[in-house]
Design a protein around this motif. Sequence first.
Motif, PDB file in Angstrom:
ATOM      1  N   VAL A   1       0.853  -1.186   0.000  1.00  0.00           N
ATOM      2  CA  VAL A   1       0.000   0.000   0.000  1.00  0.00           C
ATOM      3  C   VAL A   1       0.891   1.239   0.000  1.00  0.00           C
ATOM      4  O   VAL A   1       1.772   1.376   0.860  1.00  0.00           O
ATOM      5  N   ALA A   2       0.652   2.129  -0.940  1.00  0.00           N
ATOM      6  CA  ALA A   2       1.466   3.327  -1.095  1.00  0.00           C
ATOM      7  C   ALA A   2       1.334   4.266   0.091  1.00  0.00           C
ATOM      8  O   ALA A   2       0.229   4.535   0.553  1.00  0.00           O
ATOM      9  N   THR A   3       2.475   4.762   0.545  1.00  0.00           N
ATOM     10  CA  THR A   3       2.469   5.861   1.501  1.00  0.00           C
ATOM     11  C   THR A   3       2.821   7.165   0.779  1.00  0.00           C
ATOM     12  O   THR A   3       2.371   8.230   1.170  1.00  0.00           O
ATOM     13  N   CYS A   4       3.605   7.049  -0.298  1.00  0.00           N
ATOM     14  CA  CYS A   4       3.934   8.219  -1.116  1.00  0.00           C
ATOM     15  C   CYS A   4       4.238   7.771  -2.546  1.00  0.00           C
ATOM     16  O   CYS A   4       5.006   6.835  -2.752  1.00  0.00           O
ATOM     17  N   ILE A   5       3.614   8.434  -3.497  1.00  0.00           N
ATOM     18  CA  ILE A   5       3.895   8.198  -4.913  1.00  0.00           C
ATOM     19  C   ILE A   5       4.665   9.412  -5.421  1.00  0.00           C
ATOM     20  O   ILE A   5       4.222  10.554  -5.260  1.00  0.00           O
ATOM     21  N   SER A   6       5.827   9.165  -6.011  1.00  0.00           N
ATOM     22  CA  SER A   6       6.668  10.232  -6.563  1.00  0.00           C
ATOM     23  C   SER A   6       6.621  10.139  -8.083  1.00  0.00           C
ATOM     24  O   SER A   6       6.935   9.092  -8.640  1.00  0.00           O
ATOM     25  N   ILE A   7       6.272  11.239  -8.722  1.00  0.00           N
ATOM     26  CA  ILE A   7       6.126  11.254 -10.178  1.00  0.00           C
ATOM     27  C   ILE A   7       7.018  12.334 -10.760  1.00  0.00           C
ATOM     28  O   ILE A   7       6.930  13.505 -10.379  1.00  0.00           O
ATOM     29  N   LYS A   8       7.884  11.929 -11.678  1.00  0.00           N
ATOM     30  CA  LYS A   8       8.718  12.889 -12.395  1.00  0.00           C
ATOM     31  C   LYS A   8       7.864  13.475 -13.512  1.00  0.00           C
ATOM     32  O   LYS A   8       7.394  12.755 -14.396  1.00  0.00           O
ATOM     33  N   LYS A   9       7.647  14.765 -13.471  1.00  0.00           N
ATOM     34  CA  LYS A   9       6.714  15.404 -14.414  1.00  0.00           C
ATOM     35  C   LYS A   9       7.181  15.361 -15.865  1.00  0.00           C
ATOM     36  O   LYS A   9       6.356  15.199 -16.763  1.00  0.00           O
TER      37      LYS A   9
END
Length: 175
Positions: free
Chosen positions: A7-15
């Motif tokens: 279960v995700a606690t933080c999703i990091s997305i490179k824009k």
Amino acid sequence: MNLNCGVATCISIKKGEYSTDEILEDLKLSINIDIFNIEDQEKYLYLTIKEDIFEDNIIDFIKSEISKLCDPYLERSIKFLDEFEGKTFDEMIEYSKDYNRMPFYHSIGYFGICNDISYIFTNLQCDATVNMVNYITDGKIIMECWYNIFKYLREKLVNATDNVLKDALFLTIGS
């Protein structure tokens, strides 16, 4: 490398070349972004699980999921999870670091190394990783071209539960 489910606690997305709005609109096709707080920075977009939603649902979610396994240590795992009851988000994460075991192991993703969840996008191609609470980690895995199978398996897992955290459920290959 292992196959992880968590279960995700933080999703990091490179824009990259996409705007925040484009990314969020695409994400809405595969996840309920309302269970996340959104932090928009110049090059990255971060979706952090809302702590109250996590606290209220994570233990029931994990217990339900691991109960579906043929695990001879299920009773011990359930007792371990009982130790998380009543703890805050931060306390749960700290406690998991102290014990560093399943079915509640907090792993942190790094771009290009592990916990790649780029398969959550429908019409865009963004690099994305996840910090997550792993509740299943199994085997040694070497895979190429895992994008479609992870997208398929995630959809099956999400559709198999009514827990609000289903939209924070991901599969990764990581250490």
